[in-house]
Motif scaffolding. Structure first.
Motif, short mmCIF file in Angstrom:
data_model
loop_
_atom_site.label_atom_id
_atom_site.label_comp_id
_atom_site.label_asym_id
_atom_site.label_seq_id
_atom_site.Cartn_x
_atom_site.Cartn_y
_atom_site.Cartn_z
N GLN A 1 56.17 71.06 29.34
CA GLN A 1 55.35 70.49 30.40
C GLN A 1 55.40 68.97 30.41
O GLN A 1 55.26 68.34 31.48
N TYR A 2 55.66 68.36 29.24
CA TYR A 2 55.73 66.90 29.16
C TYR A 2 57.16 66.40 28.95
O TYR A 2 57.35 65.24 28.58
N TYR A 3 58.12 67.25 29.25
CA TYR A 3 59.53 66.86 29.13
C TYR A 3 59.84 65.68 30.05
O TYR A 3 59.40 65.64 31.20
N LYS A 4 60.65 64.74 29.53
CA LYS A 4 61.00 63.55 30.32
C LYS A 4 62.51 63.32 30.41
O LYS A 4 63.01 62.92 31.46
N GLU A 5 63.24 63.54 29.33
CA GLU A 5 64.66 63.22 29.35
C GLU A 5 65.37 63.91 28.20
O GLU A 5 64.74 64.47 27.30
N GLY A 6 66.71 63.85 28.24
CA GLY A 6 67.52 64.45 27.20
C GLY A 6 67.62 65.95 27.35
O GLY A 6 67.15 66.54 28.32
N ILE A 7 68.24 66.58 26.37
CA ILE A 7 68.41 68.04 26.39
C ILE A 7 67.18 68.69 25.76
O ILE A 7 66.84 68.39 24.61
N TYR A 8 66.54 69.56 26.52
CA TYR A 8 65.33 70.21 26.02
C TYR A 8 65.68 71.38 25.11
O TYR A 8 66.35 72.33 25.51
N TYR A 9 65.18 71.31 23.88
CA TYR A 9 65.28 72.42 22.94
C TYR A 9 64.02 72.45 22.09
O TYR A 9 63.64 71.44 21.51
N ASP A 10 63.36 73.59 22.07
CA ASP A 10 62.18 73.78 21.24
C ASP A 10 62.28 75.17 20.61
O ASP A 10 62.34 76.16 21.34
N GLY A 66 59.84 65.37 34.24
CA GLY A 66 61.20 65.49 33.75
C GLY A 66 62.09 64.32 34.12
O GLY A 66 61.63 63.19 34.29
N ASP A 67 63.36 64.60 34.27
CA ASP A 67 64.35 63.59 34.63
C ASP A 67 64.45 63.53 36.15
O ASP A 67 65.31 64.15 36.76
N LEU A 68 63.47 62.82 36.75
CA LEU A 68 63.35 62.72 38.21
C LEU A 68 63.25 64.10 38.86
O LEU A 68 63.76 64.33 39.96
N GLY A 69 62.58 65.02 38.17
CA GLY A 69 62.37 66.36 38.71
C GLY A 69 63.31 67.41 38.17
O GLY A 69 63.13 68.60 38.45
N TYR A 70 64.30 67.00 37.38
CA TYR A 70 65.30 67.91 36.85
C TYR A 70 65.14 68.11 35.34
O TYR A 70 64.52 67.29 34.66
N LEU A 71 65.71 69.20 34.86
CA LEU A 71 65.66 69.55 33.44
C LEU A 71 67.07 69.78 32.93
O LEU A 71 67.90 70.42 33.59
N LYS A 72 67.36 69.25 31.74
CA LYS A 72 68.56 69.62 31.00
C LYS A 72 68.10 70.55 29.88
O LYS A 72 67.43 70.12 28.94
N LEU A 73 68.46 71.82 30.00
CA LEU A 73 68.02 72.85 29.04
C LEU A 73 69.18 73.21 28.12
O LEU A 73 70.31 73.40 28.58
N ALA A 74 68.91 73.32 26.84
CA ALA A 74 69.94 73.67 25.86
C ALA A 74 70.71 74.92 26.30
O ALA A 74 70.11 75.95 26.62
N LYS A 75 72.04 74.80 26.34
CA LYS A 75 72.93 75.87 26.78
C LYS A 75 73.70 76.43 25.59
O LYS A 75 74.03 75.70 24.66
N ASP A 76 73.97 77.71 25.63
CA ASP A 76 74.71 78.39 24.56
C ASP A 76 73.96 78.30 23.23
O ASP A 76 74.57 78.16 22.17
#
Length: 248
Positions: A172-181, A218-228
């Motif tokens: 919910q507070y993601y801002k930048e980079g690749i999201y992985y939790d 997020g990143d201007l409304g977008y998300l980079k989500l960890a892939k693979d």
């Protein structure tokens, strides 16, 4: 602010489609682009804001259909309010799902533009105008629930509706980079979004995803989500996309 919700036993079922020789080719041998972004191809409308309404499903569904229109140089913002008010299989601001939205559009003969039927984040009486239809759905499909299948779909089909687990504060507070939790579930999903591409950053793969929480998230409304990374946040648990009727 979420709103992905399927009513068990009432879900219109999407047909399974295998993209471009998927059956005949080993997943690991497929040659896909290293990165891909439908924004660069004119198939993504600006970021929207669903507000305090669980209408993510409507924005996700519209994004996938807008992408089909954008592929043929006819990009138009579609009306989330149209779906919010009129799709009785979904629950308006209390949640819904994209298959139901596509089913409604297909059954009713189309959907209005955002300009004709503007968004107000409150479910109201249906005011769909059949004389102002700008897009329609001929059929809608799903894919195998793998990240390779999703990558094939994104590159060959267009932006694709997906759902993920968005309940964590880190999301919910993601801002930048690749999201992985590591606490993000790969089984439970509660928020609909739109997969529009993928890429690599500092040697790590990511999915490029459009959200509907405005440009301040997020990143201007977008998300980079960890892939693979083992179906992180359940990105392949629910995949659906439409084919547009191109006579409009």
């Amino acid at each position: 602010m979420n709103g992905f919700l399927i009513k068990e036993g009432e879900s219109p079922i999407a047909k399974v489609e295998e993209c471009d020789g998927f059956d005949e080719t080993n997943e690991n041998d497929l040659k896909l682009p290293e990165s891909f972004d439908w924004r660069k191809k004119g198939a993504v409308t600006p970021i929207k804001d669903q507000g305090q309404c669980g209408s993510c499903w409507a924005f996700s569904a519209n994004g996938a259909l807008e992408g089909q229109m954008g592929k043929r140089d006819k990009l138009i913002s579609l009306s989330a309010q149209n779906l919010l008010d009129c799709d009785i299989r979904s629950n308006g601001c209390d949640g819904g799902y994209m298959e139901s939205a596509f089913f409604w559009i297909q059954t009713e003969g189309g959907i209005n533009s955002e300009k004709v039927y503007p968004y107000n984040a409150i479910k109201s009486d249906c005011r769909f105008r059949s004389d102002r239809v700008v897009a329609n759905v001929s059929q809608y499909y799903t894919l195998r629930k793998t990240e390779t299948a999703l990558a094939i779909g994104v590159t060959n089909v267009g932006p694709i509706s997906i759902a993920i687990d968005a309940h964590l504060k880190s999301f919910q507070y993601y801002k930048e980079g690749i999201y992985y939790d590591p606490h993000c579930s790969n089984q439970y999903v509660n928020h609909a979004m739109l997969a529009i591409g993928y890429g690599t950053e500092d040697g790590n793969n990511y999915w490029l995803i459009k959200n509907s929480w405005g440009t301040t998230w997020g990143d201007l409304g977008y998300l980079k989500l960890a892939k693979d990374r083992g179906n992180h946040c359940g990105i392949v648990n629910y995949i659906v996309y439409p084919r547009e009727e191109e006579h409009l």
